[in-house]
Design an enzyme around this catalytic site. Sequence first.
Site, mmCIF file in Angstrom:
data_model
loop_
_atom_site.group_PDB
_atom_site.id
_atom_site.type_symbol
_atom_site.label_atom_id
_atom_site.label_comp_id
_atom_site.label_asym_id
_atom_site.label_seq_id
_atom_site.Cartn_x
_atom_site.Cartn_y
_atom_site.Cartn_z
ATOM 1 N N ARG A 1 0.817 -1.220 0.000
ATOM 2 C CA ARG A 1 0.000 0.000 0.000
ATOM 3 C C ARG A 1 0.851 1.272 0.000
ATOM 4 N NH1 ARG A 1 -2.411 -3.613 -1.221
ATOM 5 N NH2 ARG A 1 -4.329 -4.497 -0.387
ATOM 6 N N SER B 1 -11.241 0.177 3.250
ATOM 7 C CA SER B 1 -10.401 -0.387 4.312
ATOM 8 C C SER B 1 -9.683 0.726 5.070
ATOM 9 C CB SER B 1 -9.369 -1.346 3.714
ATOM 10 O OG SER B 1 -10.013 -2.458 3.133
ATOM 11 N N GLU C 1 -4.639 3.044 6.497
ATOM 12 C CA GLU C 1 -4.594 2.866 5.052
ATOM 13 C C GLU C 1 -5.300 4.038 4.370
ATOM 14 O OE1 GLU C 1 -6.256 -0.279 1.702
ATOM 15 O OE2 GLU C 1 -5.361 -1.070 3.536
#
Length: 298
Positions: A172, A221, A291
């Site tokens: 990520r 998320s 995130e």
Amino acid sequence: MSAVATMPAVRGKLTPNAPLAPLVWFKSGGSAEWLFEPSDAEDLVQFLRQIESDMPVMALGLGSNLIVRDGGVRGVVIRLGKPFAKIERVDEVTLRCGGGASGILVSSTARDAGIAGLEFLRGIPGTVGGFVRMNGGAYGREVSDILVSAKLALRSGDVEEWPADKLGYTYRHSEVPEGAVVLEATFRGIPGKPDAIGAEMDAIARAREESQPLRSRTGGSTFKNPPGHKAWALVDAAGCRGLTIGDAQVSEKHCNFLLNLGSATSADIEALGEEVRRRVKAKSNITLEWEIQRVGTE
């Protein structure tokens, strides 16, 4: 900096004090000092070259994985619209995709072209620019698995084509420079049959519908999965399922999702996330990392 005269002429749409809440999934947060929707890449490049060198620039995709703080965003927010959503087939297994193209559009185009390996993009609620920058992933795959190269408009207005290995991908995360805008990305899959690819995409869509609160005001998320763990399970074990602050709630359906139940401020949503992080740390001694991108001033 708020005077219109200080900004260059553009062919696209340049709006001062533009509310961002309607453009992000949480439907909360303040305004952009400037919102620029360029008419094409040349319009964007000329704009970047002409604005003050110290003016902050931020790209905005679908606003799915983003908290815009209530004080708004300084500088320029750049939103790539339809002119940047074009997709071109390069060869039998390769697509060149505009930075404004959605994951659904890319995966559907790949399916119709008989290109397998891009099905997981059906499960990423964002644009090419966003998931190239964040190394977006779902269902066991991520962008670094399929990216050949990305064309970037740097903050200076220079345009460069970066091969995948220059992007420095980790989980990520990428090395796309601050203020840069992803103009295009080239993805490579493998040969496949459209029916089988479509079936896989349908399965991904069903799994998301069943497990995630897709019809809510959410940000996707919230926390990265720590090595060896699932973030949602840590949140659940810490007793945070259904936890609320104001109108912000930890989803009862999938507790790595935060929800705006109606009138939550961005401060409520971010505070809830920080409380979840505190409780998880106390319970399991694991520090969850955000995130969701958080931008702007409180």
